[in-house]
Motif scaffolding. Structure first.
Motif, PDB file in Angstrom:
ATOM      1  N   LEU A  37       0.832  -1.204   0.000  1.00 14.60           N
ATOM      2  CA  LEU A  37       0.000   0.000   0.000  1.00 14.60           C
ATOM      3  C   LEU A  37       0.866   1.253   0.000  1.00 14.60           C
ATOM      4  CD1 LEU A  37      -2.916   1.071   0.164  1.00 14.60           C
ATOM      5  CD2 LEU A  37      -2.688   1.027   2.659  1.00 14.60           C
ATOM      6  N   PHE A  38       1.950   1.236   0.770  1.00 10.12           N
ATOM      7  CA  PHE A  38       2.867   2.373   0.822  1.00 10.12           C
ATOM      8  C   PHE A  38       3.531   2.608  -0.533  1.00 10.12           C
ATOM      9  CE2 PHE A  38       7.128   4.137   1.553  1.00 10.12           C
ATOM     10  CZ  PHE A  38       6.798   5.314   2.241  1.00 10.12           C
ATOM     11  N   ALA A  39       3.843   1.515  -1.247  1.00 11.32           N
ATOM     12  CA  ALA A  39       4.530   1.622  -2.538  1.00 11.32           C
ATOM     13  C   ALA A  39       3.574   1.886  -3.698  1.00 11.32           C
ATOM     14  CB  ALA A  39       5.324   0.351  -2.808  1.00 11.32           C
ATOM     15  N   ALA A  40       2.269   1.767  -3.471  1.00 11.07           N
ATOM     16  CA  ALA A  40       1.301   1.952  -4.553  1.00 11.07           C
ATOM     17  C   ALA A  40       1.297   3.399  -5.014  1.00 11.07           C
ATOM     18  CB  ALA A  40      -0.098   1.551  -4.084  1.00 11.07           C
ATOM     19  N   PRO A  41       1.166   3.644  -6.326  1.00 11.11           N
ATOM     20  CA  PRO A  41       1.132   5.028  -6.829  1.00 11.11           C
ATOM     21  C   PRO A  41      -0.029   5.801  -6.236  1.00 11.11           C
ATOM     22  CG  PRO A  41       0.470   3.450  -8.530  1.00 11.11           C
ATOM     23  CD  PRO A  41       1.011   2.645  -7.398  1.00 11.11           C
ATOM     24  N   ALA A  42       0.194   7.097  -6.017  1.00  9.11           N
ATOM     25  CA  ALA A  42      -0.806   7.937  -5.348  1.00  9.11           C
ATOM     26  C   ALA A  42      -2.135   7.942  -6.084  1.00  9.11           C
ATOM     27  CB  ALA A  42      -0.258   9.354  -5.203  1.00  9.11           C
ATOM     28  N   ARG A  43      -2.087   7.921  -7.403  1.00  3.39           N
ATOM     29  CA  ARG A  43      -3.312   7.986  -8.197  1.00  3.39           C
ATOM     30  C   ARG A  43      -3.907   6.605  -8.480  1.00  3.39           C
ATOM     31  NH1 ARG A  43      -1.992  12.683 -12.757  1.00  3.39           N
ATOM     32  NH2 ARG A  43      -1.548  14.374 -11.251  1.00  3.39           N
ATOM     33  N   GLY A  44      -3.267   5.566  -7.965  1.00  2.00           N
ATOM     34  CA  GLY A  44      -3.767   4.227  -8.230  1.00  2.00           C
ATOM     35  C   GLY A  44      -4.962   3.850  -7.384  1.00  2.00           C
ATOM     36  N   LEU A  45      -5.127   4.534  -6.242  1.00  2.00           N
ATOM     37  CA  LEU A  45      -6.225   4.235  -5.329  1.00  2.00           C
ATOM     38  C   LEU A  45      -6.934   5.517  -4.945  1.00  2.00           C
ATOM     39  CD1 LEU A  45      -4.325   1.825  -2.905  1.00  2.00           C
ATOM     40  CD2 LEU A  45      -6.140   1.135  -4.455  1.00  2.00           C
ATOM     41  N   SER A  46      -8.246   5.421  -4.765  1.00  3.39           N
ATOM     42  CA  SER A  46      -8.988   6.571  -4.254  1.00  3.39           C
ATOM     43  C   SER A  46      -8.677   6.732  -2.769  1.00  3.39           C
ATOM     44  CB  SER A  46     -10.489   6.376  -4.456  1.00  3.39           C
ATOM     45  OG  SER A  46     -10.984   5.350  -3.610  1.00  3.39           O
ATOM     46  N   ASP A  47      -9.027   7.883  -2.217  1.00  6.96           N
ATOM     47  CA  ASP A  47      -8.790   8.116  -0.793  1.00  6.96           C
ATOM     48  C   ASP A  47      -9.531   7.094   0.061  1.00  6.96           C
ATOM     49  OD1 ASP A  47      -7.205  10.314  -1.364  1.00  6.96           O
ATOM     50  OD2 ASP A  47      -8.873  11.732  -1.265  1.00  6.96           O
ATOM     51  N   VAL A  48     -10.751   6.747  -0.348  1.00  3.14           N
ATOM     52  CA  VAL A  48     -11.544   5.788   0.414  1.00  3.14           C
ATOM     53  C   VAL A  48     -10.902   4.406   0.355  1.00  3.14           C
ATOM     54  CG1 VAL A  48     -13.778   4.611   0.555  1.00  3.14           C
ATOM     55  CG2 VAL A  48     -13.679   7.065   0.103  1.00  3.14           C
ATOM     56  N   GLU A  49     -10.475   3.978  -0.846  1.00  4.33           N
ATOM     57  CA  GLU A  49      -9.844   2.666  -0.989  1.00  4.33           C
ATOM     58  C   GLU A  49      -8.561   2.579  -0.157  1.00  4.33           C
ATOM     59  OE1 GLU A  49     -11.105   1.323  -5.517  1.00  4.33           O
ATOM     60  OE2 GLU A  49      -9.446   2.723  -5.229  1.00  4.33           O
ATOM     61  N   ARG A  50      -7.775   3.650  -0.189  1.00  4.44           N
ATOM     62  CA  ARG A  50      -6.513   3.652   0.564  1.00  4.44           C
ATOM     63  C   ARG A  50      -6.789   3.596   2.071  1.00  4.44           C
ATOM     64  NH1 ARG A  50      -1.340   4.702  -0.983  1.00  4.44           N
ATOM     65  NH2 ARG A  50      -2.057   5.244  -3.076  1.00  4.44           N
ATOM     66  N   ALA A  51      -7.800   4.332   2.531  1.00  7.24           N
ATOM     67  CA  ALA A  51      -8.120   4.341   3.963  1.00  7.24           C
ATOM     68  C   ALA A  51      -8.626   2.972   4.417  1.00  7.24           C
ATOM     69  CB  ALA A  51      -9.170   5.415   4.257  1.00  7.24           C
ATOM     70  N   ILE A  52      -9.519   2.359   3.629  1.00  6.66           N
ATOM     71  CA  ILE A  52     -10.059   1.046   3.996  1.00  6.66           C
ATOM     72  C   ILE A  52      -8.954  -0.001   3.990  1.00  6.66           C
ATOM     73  CG2 ILE A  52     -11.603  -0.808   3.241  1.00  6.66           C
ATOM     74  CD1 ILE A  52     -13.537   1.337   2.269  1.00  6.66           C
ATOM     75  N   ALA A  53      -8.077   0.050   2.984  1.00  8.39           N
ATOM     76  CA  ALA A  53      -6.968  -0.908   2.914  1.00  8.39           C
ATOM     77  C   ALA A  53      -6.029  -0.739   4.106  1.00  8.39           C
ATOM     78  CB  ALA A  53      -6.206  -0.736   1.606  1.00  8.39           C
ATOM     79  N   ALA A  54      -5.771   0.519   4.506  1.00 10.32           N
ATOM     80  CA  ALA A  54      -4.883   0.770   5.642  1.00 10.32           C
ATOM     81  C   ALA A  54      -5.460   0.180   6.928  1.00 10.32           C
ATOM     82  CB  ALA A  54      -4.653   2.273   5.806  1.00 10.32           C
ATOM     83  N   VAL A  55      -6.767   0.365   7.138  1.00  7.29           N
ATOM     84  CA  VAL A  55      -7.413  -0.195   8.326  1.00  7.29           C
ATOM     85  C   VAL A  55      -7.378  -1.721   8.288  1.00  7.29           C
ATOM     86  CG1 VAL A  55      -9.612  -0.425   9.542  1.00  7.29           C
ATOM     87  CG2 VAL A  55      -8.883   1.813   8.680  1.00  7.29           C
ATOM     88  N   PHE A  56      -7.633  -2.288   7.113  1.00  7.33           N
ATOM     89  CA  PHE A  56      -7.647  -3.742   6.956  1.00  7.33           C
ATOM     90  C   PHE A  56      -6.286  -4.344   7.282  1.00  7.33           C
ATOM     91  CE2 PHE A  56      -6.827  -7.276   3.886  1.00  7.33           C
ATOM     92  CZ  PHE A  56      -7.661  -8.225   4.473  1.00  7.33           C
ATOM     93  N   PHE A  57      -5.214  -3.780   6.720  1.00 10.30           N
ATOM     94  CA  PHE A  57      -3.885  -4.337   6.949  1.00 10.30           C
ATOM     95  C   PHE A  57      -3.417  -4.092   8.388  1.00 10.30           C
ATOM     96  CE2 PHE A  57      -3.372  -3.638   2.193  1.00 10.30           C
ATOM     97  CZ  PHE A  57      -3.604  -4.965   1.898  1.00 10.30           C
TER      98      PHE A  57
END
Length: 216
Positions: free
Chosen positions: A70-90
């Protein structure tokens, strides 16, 4: 800043918050007297049911691997919501084993039941929804198949312990296999970085070819 959140994402966020609230503030659901009646009762280093407890460590490894992707994923590859949900999940995956080792047993199985069955209900719902935008290519069917296999191991806890000559129990294997259910999610996020690298390499190749043709 106003986030561009579609209806499905609002429902997903509300469902996760609702499950969290139920787990934290819901009524106490007493565990059955057979809750800890696992096949493998071995004690290692003073830890009861050691193999069943230590087999939760793959969840932490999956959480750390997912956080790195998730940290290495490009900034535009995920929406803010997707990034937030993934961060909580991991983060939840990474913190689950320490919480199991550190927290004393409360006898309340509501949080466990809420996240296990409620979480799978959310995954089933997501698998039936069409993406509201260009979404991660997560193979939800594979997630469900891996988790289903893990539940089969759990249901045959004692039989597997007997078949393996008391080497490993079904409950232990359940944890190890269930952790792999995070792999399709991690793989989908990792593919974002690979696609960006491939696009950059293609752009460099095209630029070099254009330069050579111009020089000729």
């Amino acid at each position: 800043m106003q986030l561009n959140i579609c209806k499905s994402e609002r429902v997903l966020m509300a469902s996760c918050l609702g499950l969290l609230a139920l787990a934290l503030f819901g009524p106490v659901l007493s565990q059955s007297g057979r809750y800890h009646d696992f096949a493998d009762h071995r004690v290692l280093w003073g830890l009861p049911f050691a193999m069943d407890v230590l087999s939760n460590l793959p969840f932490a490894l999956a959480g750390l691997a997912g956080a790195a992707c998730l940290f290495a994923a490009p900034a535009r590859g995920l929406s803010d919501v997707e990034r937030a949900i993934a961060a909580v999940f991991f983060a939840a995956l990474a913190l689950a084993p320490p919480a199991i080792l550190a927290a004393p047993g409360s006898g309340n199985v509501l949080p466990w039941g809420t996240f296990q069955f409620g979480g799978m209900g959310v995954v089933l719902w997501m698998a039936t929804r069409a993406p509201c935008r260009v979404a991660l290519d997560i193979r939800w069917g594979l997630v469900m198949a891996i988790y289903g296999a893990a539940k089969l191991f759990e249901m045959n806890d004692a039989a597997i312990f007997h078949w393996t000559g008391h080497l490993v129990s079904g409950h232990t294997l359940k944890h190890a296999v269930a952790a792999f259910a995070a792999w399709p999610v991690i793989s989908a996020i990792g593919a974002l970085r690979n696609s960006r690298q491939n696009a950059a390499a293609m752009a460099r190749t095209t630029a070099a070819a254009t330069h050579r043709s111009g020089a000729a």
